[in-house]
Motif scaffolding. Structure first.
Motif, PDB file in Angstrom:
ATOM      1  N   ALA A  33       0.824  -1.216   0.000  1.00  0.00           N
ATOM      2  CA  ALA A  33       0.000   0.000   0.000  1.00  0.00           C
ATOM      3  C   ALA A  33       0.856   1.264   0.000  1.00  0.00           C
ATOM      4  N   GLY A  42       2.380  -5.634   5.927  1.00  0.00           N
ATOM      5  CA  GLY A  42       1.008  -5.939   5.551  1.00  0.00           C
ATOM      6  C   GLY A  42       0.774  -7.305   4.919  1.00  0.00           C
ATOM      7  N   SER A  59       0.018  11.076  -2.012  1.00  0.00           N
ATOM      8  CA  SER A  59       0.933  10.490  -2.983  1.00  0.00           C
ATOM      9  C   SER A  59       2.349  10.865  -2.581  1.00  0.00           C
ATOM     10  N   ILE A  60       3.272   9.942  -2.781  1.00  0.00           N
ATOM     11  CA  ILE A  60       4.671  10.286  -2.481  1.00  0.00           C
ATOM     12  C   ILE A  60       5.249  11.228  -3.532  1.00  0.00           C
ATOM     13  N   TRP A  61       4.514  11.444  -4.611  1.00  0.00           N
ATOM     14  CA  TRP A  61       5.047  12.255  -5.711  1.00  0.00           C
ATOM     15  C   TRP A  61       4.652  13.727  -5.626  1.00  0.00           C
ATOM     16  N   THR A  77       5.738   1.886   4.239  1.00  0.00           N
ATOM     17  CA  THR A  77       7.154   2.143   4.495  1.00  0.00           C
ATOM     18  C   THR A  77       7.649   3.279   3.604  1.00  0.00           C
ATOM     19  N   SER A  78       7.109   3.368   2.401  1.00  0.00           N
ATOM     20  CA  SER A  78       7.503   4.464   1.504  1.00  0.00           C
ATOM     21  C   SER A  78       7.216   5.811   2.147  1.00  0.00           C
ATOM     22  N   LYS A  80      -1.452   6.720  -3.267  1.00  0.00           N
ATOM     23  CA  LYS A  80      -1.111   6.568  -4.694  1.00  0.00           C
ATOM     24  C   LYS A  80      -2.082   7.344  -5.583  1.00  0.00           C
ATOM     25  N   LYS A 125      -1.984   8.145  -9.400  1.00  0.00           N
ATOM     26  CA  LYS A 125      -2.488   7.260 -10.455  1.00  0.00           C
ATOM     27  C   LYS A 125      -3.720   7.845 -11.150  1.00  0.00           C
ATOM     28  N   ARG A 168      11.274   2.685  -4.532  1.00  0.00           N
ATOM     29  CA  ARG A 168      11.098   1.529  -5.422  1.00  0.00           C
ATOM     30  C   ARG A 168      11.947   0.352  -4.972  1.00  0.00           C
ATOM     31  N   ALA A 212       9.394  -5.786   1.275  1.00  0.00           N
ATOM     32  CA  ALA A 212       8.258  -5.895   2.184  1.00  0.00           C
ATOM     33  C   ALA A 212       8.756  -5.856   3.628  1.00  0.00           C
TER      34      ALA A 212
HETATM   35  P1  GTP Z   1       4.541  -3.971   3.261  1.00  0.00           P
HETATM   36  O1  GTP Z   1       5.827  -3.604   3.903  1.00  0.00           O
HETATM   37  O2  GTP Z   1       4.598  -5.300   2.574  1.00  0.00           O
HETATM   38  O3  GTP Z   1       3.380  -3.888   4.187  1.00  0.00           O
HETATM   39  O4  GTP Z   1       4.280  -2.867   2.099  1.00  0.00           O
HETATM   40  P2  GTP Z   1       4.205  -1.262   2.259  1.00  0.00           P
HETATM   41  O5  GTP Z   1       2.816  -0.846   2.533  1.00  0.00           O
HETATM   42  O6  GTP Z   1       5.218  -0.812   3.250  1.00  0.00           O
HETATM   43  O7  GTP Z   1       4.574  -0.776   0.793  1.00  0.00           O
HETATM   44  P3  GTP Z   1       5.913  -0.041   0.293  1.00  0.00           P
HETATM   45  O8  GTP Z   1       6.118   1.228   1.032  1.00  0.00           O
HETATM   46  O9  GTP Z   1       7.027  -1.024   0.348  1.00  0.00           O
HETATM   47  O10 GTP Z   1       5.533   0.359  -1.208  1.00  0.00           O
HETATM   48  C1  GTP Z   1       5.239  -0.575  -2.207  1.00  0.00           C
HETATM   49  C2  GTP Z   1       5.431   0.092  -3.566  1.00  0.00           C
HETATM   50  O11 GTP Z   1       4.514   1.153  -3.755  1.00  0.00           O
HETATM   51  C3  GTP Z   1       6.829   0.688  -3.786  1.00  0.00           C
HETATM   52  O12 GTP Z   1       7.300   0.238  -5.041  1.00  0.00           O
HETATM   53  C4  GTP Z   1       6.595   2.181  -3.835  1.00  0.00           C
HETATM   54  O13 GTP Z   1       7.486   2.859  -4.713  1.00  0.00           O
HETATM   55  C5  GTP Z   1       5.150   2.278  -4.311  1.00  0.00           C
HETATM   56  N1  GTP Z   1       4.495   3.504  -3.831  1.00  0.00           N
HETATM   57  C6  GTP Z   1       4.462   3.969  -2.566  1.00  0.00           C
HETATM   58  N2  GTP Z   1       3.780   5.127  -2.478  1.00  0.00           N
HETATM   59  C7  GTP Z   1       3.351   5.413  -3.737  1.00  0.00           C
HETATM   60  C8  GTP Z   1       2.587   6.489  -4.317  1.00  0.00           C
HETATM   61  O14 GTP Z   1       2.150   7.445  -3.659  1.00  0.00           O
HETATM   62  N3  GTP Z   1       2.337   6.409  -5.659  1.00  0.00           N
HETATM   63  C9  GTP Z   1       2.798   5.390  -6.422  1.00  0.00           C
HETATM   64  N4  GTP Z   1       2.506   5.420  -7.722  1.00  0.00           N
HETATM   65  N5  GTP Z   1       3.517   4.369  -5.929  1.00  0.00           N
HETATM   66  C10 GTP Z   1       3.808   4.362  -4.597  1.00  0.00           C
END
Ligand code: GTP
Length: 300
Positions: A17, A64, A163-165, A20-21, A127, A130, A36, A40
């Motif tokens: 989701a 997650g 969004s992270i962007w 962590t990002s 995100k 998108k 990127r 996980a």
């Molecule tokens: P778990 O650790 O398995 O629970 O996943 P997580 O929720 O921590 O997800 P993570 O932060 O690892 O992100 C998964 C992917 O989503 C990465 O490739 C990120 O680059 C992408 N991502 C994160 N935030 C955004 C966003 O705002 N927009 C887009 N397009 N991609 C995103």
């Protein structure tokens, strides 16, 4: 100094989701591109962030994947959902199964209701980049908001598109953190006094490490300043600071002069930066710096 206040903040949501990002962007100087490479999260990743001097944010980034979620909701539930100050639930706009995401949310809120009934809940619909069309973005957020408020019973979640962007991530996190900082009323009062005494148009405090907006005030009484305006400053300064670091010349302060304004961004207290906007583009930098130096004593 004042006693340290510890607050537990839990980040929850399905794998991928973006939990962590966002944490790495806000608290660890990652760029959006860096995320990127993130793998996980294994079980729960704990980190403690010193925020505004006397606030210790204890962040629980909950991996997650199914095996972990199952355990959070059974044998670990008291550990995970006990003593929570803030629960942040990250919804993946691109999820393959919206209903199961909502079900997970329901289960988390049930446990929160049992173990931390006074917690605050924030839902980040993540995100959002998108979706291109701004009108469609609004429609999507409204649909989530409606559903989430219905499903949240005793909690009244704040719902944000992120969004992270872009700066939306800073907006949501500034709002979240704003409610956690102790003594905000006192900080705000000092800031208003400073603004009035120095004839500044606007003054904004940023937390030093994250550059999140902590507090802002306007010199014009009739104008309640909106935090939102400064979110792009947060994002911009962080990008700028990263590129300064890349060139081995650490960011310290900056002065920008436009036709109508003069802007100063200076280190302020141990835990903040200050942005002073003067409506006089010709204002002497030395004067503004002296004012900032004089004000520092009241805040430290
Ligand atoms: P778990 O650790 O398995 O629970 O996943 P997580 O929720 O921590 O997800 P993570 O932060 O690892 O992100 C998964 C992917 O989503 C990465 O490739 C990120 O680059 C992408 N991502 C994160 N935030 C955004 C966003 O705002 N927009 C887009 N397009 N991609 C995103």
């Amino acid at each position: 100094g004042p006693a340290v206040v510890k607050k537990k903040l839990v980040i929850m949501g399905k794998s991928g989701a973006g939990k962590t990002s966002m944490r790495s962007l806000i608290f660890a100087n990652y760029t959006a591109n860096d995320t990127r490479r993130l793998g996980a999260t294994i079980d729960v990743e704990h980190s403690t962030v010193q925020f505004m001097g006397d606030l210790n944010l204890n962040i629980w980034d909950c991996g997650g994947q199914h095996k972990y979620l199952d355990s959070y909701l059974s044998e670990q539930k008291e550990n995970i959902f006990g003593n929570v100050e803030v629960l942040i639930f990250v919804f993946d706009l691109e999820t393959s199964n919206k209903e199961s995401e909502y079900v997970l949310y329901d289960e988390c809120l049930q446990n929160l209701g049992q173990f931390s009934r006074d917690a605050k809940v924030y839902c980040l619909v993540h995100k959002m980049d998108k979706i291109q069309d701004p009108e469609q973005k609004k429609t999507v957020i409204e649909a989530y908001r409606k559903t989430l408020i219905q499903r949240s019973s005793m909690f009244r979640p704040g719902v944000y598109g992120t969004s992270i962007w872009d700066h939306t991530l800073y907006k949501a996190w500034s709002e979240i953190v704003y409610t956690l900082v102790p003594n905000m009323a006192v900080i705000k009062k000092h800031l208003s006094n400073f603004c009035r005494l120095t004839d500044a148009a606007e003054v904004v405090l940023f937390e030093r490490a994250t550059f999140l907006v902590v507090c802002c005030t306007s010199g014009y009484d009739d104008e309640e300043p909106r935090l939102e305006k400064y979110m792009s400053v947060s994002q911009g300064i962080k990008l700028y600071r990263n590129s300064c670091a890349d060139q081995m010349s650490p960011f310290r302060s900056t002065h920008i002069r436009t036709r109508a304004y003069s802007l100063f961004i200076e280190p302020f207290t141990k835990s903040t930066y200050i942005l002073v906007i003067s409506a006089d583009p010709e204002v002497e930098p030395a004067v503004t710096k002296a004012n900032i130096d004089a004000a520092r004593a009241h805040f430290s």
